[in-house]
Design an enzyme around this catalytic site. Structure first.
Site, PDB file in Angstrom:
ATOM      1  CG  ASP A 145      -0.404  -0.298   2.496  1.00 29.63           C
ATOM      2  OD1 ASP A 145       0.739  -0.803   2.535  1.00 29.63           O
ATOM      3  OD2 ASP A 145      -1.053  -0.029   3.522  1.00 29.63           O
ATOM      4  N   GLY A 146       1.974   1.252   0.719  1.00 34.08           N
ATOM      5  CA  GLY A 146       2.854   2.433   0.748  1.00 34.08           C
ATOM      6  C   GLY A 146       3.386   2.737  -0.645  1.00 34.08           C
ATOM      7  CB  THR A 147       4.840   0.476  -3.217  1.00 35.03           C
ATOM      8  OG1 THR A 147       5.742  -0.041  -2.242  1.00 35.03           O
ATOM      9  CG2 THR A 147       5.518   0.582  -4.555  1.00 35.03           C
ATOM     10  CB  ILE A 168       3.301 -12.664   2.835  1.00 33.20           C
ATOM     11  CG1 ILE A 168       3.662 -11.841   4.071  1.00 33.20           C
ATOM     12  CG2 ILE A 168       4.529 -13.038   2.041  1.00 33.20           C
ATOM     13  CD1 ILE A 168       4.389 -12.650   5.145  1.00 33.20           C
ATOM     14  CG  ASP A 169       1.189  -8.645   5.456  1.00 28.78           C
ATOM     15  OD1 ASP A 169       1.739  -9.666   5.910  1.00 28.78           O
ATOM     16  OD2 ASP A 169       1.705  -7.510   5.527  1.00 28.78           O
ATOM     17  NE  ARG A 213       1.213  -4.320   6.827  1.00 29.17           N
ATOM     18  CZ  ARG A 213       1.221  -3.217   6.134  1.00 29.17           C
ATOM     19  NH1 ARG A 213       2.004  -2.225   6.474  1.00 29.17           N
ATOM     20  NH2 ARG A 213       0.445  -3.066   5.098  1.00 29.17           N
ATOM     21  CD  GLU A 264       3.092  -9.796  12.076  1.00 29.98           C
ATOM     22  OE1 GLU A 264       4.233 -10.058  12.483  1.00 29.98           O
ATOM     23  OE2 GLU A 264       2.878  -9.174  11.002  1.00 29.98           O
ATOM     24  NE  ARG A 309       8.471 -26.854  25.100  1.00 33.13           N
ATOM     25  CZ  ARG A 309       8.289 -27.083  26.400  1.00 33.13           C
ATOM     26  NH1 ARG A 309       7.361 -26.415  27.056  1.00 33.13           N
ATOM     27  NH2 ARG A 309       9.016 -27.978  27.043  1.00 33.13           N
TER      28      ARG A 309
HETATM   29  O1  F6P Z   1       4.206  -6.868   5.302  1.00 33.85           O
HETATM   30  C1  F6P Z   1       4.930  -8.038   5.243  1.00 33.85           C
HETATM   31  C2  F6P Z   1       5.499  -8.402   6.594  1.00 33.85           C
HETATM   32  O2  F6P Z   1       6.169  -9.647   6.485  1.00 33.85           O
HETATM   33  C3  F6P Z   1       4.483  -8.450   7.716  1.00 33.85           C
HETATM   34  O3  F6P Z   1       3.694  -9.610   7.726  1.00 33.85           O
HETATM   35  C4  F6P Z   1       5.378  -8.296   8.925  1.00 33.85           C
HETATM   36  O4  F6P Z   1       4.657  -7.720  10.001  1.00 33.85           O
HETATM   37  C5  F6P Z   1       6.447  -7.348   8.438  1.00 33.85           C
HETATM   38  O5  F6P Z   1       6.431  -7.422   7.025  1.00 33.85           O
HETATM   39  C6  F6P Z   1       7.826  -7.665   8.938  1.00 33.85           C
HETATM   40  O6  F6P Z   1       8.706  -6.697   8.479  1.00 33.85           O
HETATM   41  P1  F6P Z   1      10.294  -6.825   8.575  1.00 33.85           P
HETATM   42  O7  F6P Z   1      10.752  -7.703   7.452  1.00 33.85           O
HETATM   43  O8  F6P Z   1      10.778  -5.438   8.439  1.00 33.85           O
HETATM   44  O9  F6P Z   1      10.610  -7.449   9.891  1.00 33.85           O
END
Ligand code: F6P
Length: 394
Positions: A145-147, A168-169, A213, A264, A309
Site C-alpha cells: 500500500d505504501g508503494t 504476503i499479508d 500485520r 502477529e 510451546r
Molecule cells: O508486510 C509483510 C510483513 O512480512 C508483515 O507480515 C510483517 O509484520 C512485516 O512485514 C515484517 O517486516 P520486517 O521484514 O521489516 O521485519
C-alpha cells in the site's frame, strides 16, 4: 470501476508501438513509451522474481521497450543506482525467491530519513527529474500500500506509474489476492503438519505465530489449511478463557493436544496488539511480534500441567520458491502491467477480480487496508467444523 480493456500483450511489437505512439492514454496524455523503469519495494515475498520476469519479457518481446531496474526499491531511484534489465537477466528466475533487484522498506522519496539530522526530507522532485534525465517514460512499481501511494504521487508529478500488488499479508484493497500470499499460506500449512506430529507425541498445546500485520488472512487461510483447532486473528479479539476452554475440551475428548494459530496482530479482548519494536526510518514504523509468547504465558497459568510451546514462523513465510499459484499470478500481473504501461493506464494497479486481471485506480488502494470480515465464509465454515476463534460464550 475496473477497466476491462483486453491486454495488448501478444500483439506484434511494431503494431503495439505504433498504437502506443498514435493514441492518447486513459489520462489523456500521449503514450510514447520507449524506456520503462521497474522496482520492487517494501518487504519481499515469493513471486517477486516471477513478476519481474513477466514485466521484462513482455516489455521487450512484445513492445521492444528498454527496461531499467532500480536496485533496492526507491533507494535506487534516490541514489541513481540502476541497471538495464535484458532477457538474460530474467531468465531462470521464475522459481527463485527474493528479488534480483533487491528491495527496501525504508527508502521513501517523499519522506526520506536523514541519518545525520534524524529528520525526514522530501526528495521526490529530484527523483522524478533524475528519472526523466535517464529517459524513463514510465515506471512499474511492485509493492504494497505504501508503494501504491507513491505510484499515484509520481504520476501526478509527471512520472507516469503503474502498480503491481505484492504482500504476503494479502491486505491490499481492490484486488482479491496479492502474490506471495498463497506461498506464505503453504508454508504455514506445512509447518502445522509438522508441528502436529510432535504435539501429538508430547500431548502439548502448540502455538504457531504467523505474520500478516493488522490483518488475519495468513492465520485464517493457513490455519484452516493445516486444520488448526484454534485460530486467533486481529479482527476477532480473543478471550483467554475461551482459548483455555478449547484446549481443555480437546483433552476431555481424548485428543490430548491442541494446535493454535495466532496472527502477529491478534489481541485479547480489552488488550492491545504486541509491538516488537519501532523502526524509525521505515514506511510503517511498527514491527509486530511476541503475541504467541504472551498467549503461552497466559495459557500455562490456566492449563496447569499441560505444557504450551511456541513457534514463530517469521520470515520463513516470505522466503523460498513460489507455489504454482503464485508463479502464475505473478506472471499474469507482470505481463498485464507491461500492457497497462503501453495503454497509458497510469496511476492504476493490476488487480485480480474473480478469475480476471483488471486495472483499478490506485486511489482505491492507497492508504487503505483489506481486513477479514468476522462473518467471512471461511470463518463460518471453520466454526461449523469445530474450530475456535477464541470468542467468549454468549
Ligand atoms: O508486510 C509483510 C510483513 O512480512 C508483515 O507480515 C510483517 O509484520 C512485516 O512485514 C515484517 O517486516 P520486517 O521484514 O521489516 O521485519
Amino acid at each position: 470501476m475496473p477497466s476491462k480493456s483486453a491486454p495488448v500483450a501478444g500483439q506484434s511489437a511494431l503494431a503495439a508501438l505504433k498504437k502506443s505512439s498514435s493514441k492518447t492514454s486513459l489520462n489523456g496524455k500521449p503514450t510514447q513509451v520507449k524506456t520503462v523503469g521497474v522496482l520492487t519495494s517494501g518487504g519481499d515475498c515469493s513471486g517477486l522474481n516471477a513478476t519481474l520476469r513477466g514485466v521484462v519479457k513482455t516489455l521487450i518481446n512484445d513492445y521492444g521497450v528498454k527496461v531499467i531496474g532500480y536496485r533496492d526499491g526507491f533507494r535506487g531511484m534516490i541514489e541513481n543506482d540502476y541497471q538495464q534489465l535484458t532477457l538474460t537477466h530474467v531468465s531462470g528466475i521464475l522459481s527463485i525467491g527474493g528479488t534480483i533487484l533487491g528491495t527496501s522498506n525504508k527508502a521513501n522519496p517523499f519522506r526520506q530519513y536523514q541519518p545525520k539530522t534524524g529528520e525526514f526530507k522530501d526528495v521526490s522532485k529530484k527523483v522524478v527529474a533524475d528519472a526523466k534525465k535517464l529517459g524513463i517514460d514510465a515506471l512499474i512499481a511492485i509493492g504494497g500500500d505504501g508503494t501504491m501511494s507513491m505510484a499515484a504521487r509520481f504520476t501526478e508529478m509527471g512520472l507516469p506509474t503503474v502498480g503491481i500488488p505484492k504482500t504476503i499479508d494479502n491486505d491490499l484493497m481492490a484486488t482479491d489476492l496479492t502474490f506471495g500470499f498463497y506461498t506464505a499460506v503453504e508454508i504455514v500449512k506445512e509447518s502445522i503438519d509438522r508441528i502436529n506430529t510432535t504435539a501429538m507425541s508430547h500431548h502439548r498445546v502448540m502455538v504457531i505465530e504467523v505474520m500478516g500485520r493488522y490483518a488475519g488472512w495468513i492465520a485464517l487461510y493457513g490455519g484452516v489449511a493445516g486444520g488448526a483447532d484454534v485460530i486467533l486473528i486481529p479482527e476477532i479479539p480473543y478471550s483467554i478463557d475461551a482459548v483455555a476452554e478449547a484446549c481443555a475440551r480437546r483433552n476431555k475428548e481424548g485428543k490430548g493436544f491442541t494446535i493454535i494459530v495466532i496472527a502477529e496482530g491478534a489481541k485479547p479482548i480489552g488488550g492491545d496488539i504486541t509491538v516488537q519494536k519501532i523502526v524509525k526510518d521505515s514506511f510503517d514504523q511498527v514491527r509486530l511480534g511476541g503475541v504467541g509468547m504472551q498467549l503461552q504465558a497466559e495459557l500455562e497459568k490456566k492449563l496447569g500441567r499441560i505444557e504450551v510451546r511456541v513457534t514463530v514462523l517469521g520470515h520463513l513465510q516470505r522466503g523460498g520458491t513460489p507455489t504454482a499459484f503464485d508463479r502464475i499470478l505473478s506472471t499474469r500481473f507482470g505481463a498485464y502491467a507491461a500492457g497497462m504501461v503501453m495503454r497509458g493506464e497510469f496511476a492504476m494497479m493490476a488487480a485480480l477480480r474473480g478469475s480476471e486481471i483488471v486495472s483499478v485506480p490506485i486511489s482505491d488502494v492507497a492508504g487503505k487496508n483489506k481486513f477479514v470480515s468476522p462473518d467471512h465464509e471461511l470463518i463460518r465454515a471453520a466454526k461449523s467444523l469445530g474450530t475456535s476463534f477464541g470468542e467468549p460464550k454468549r
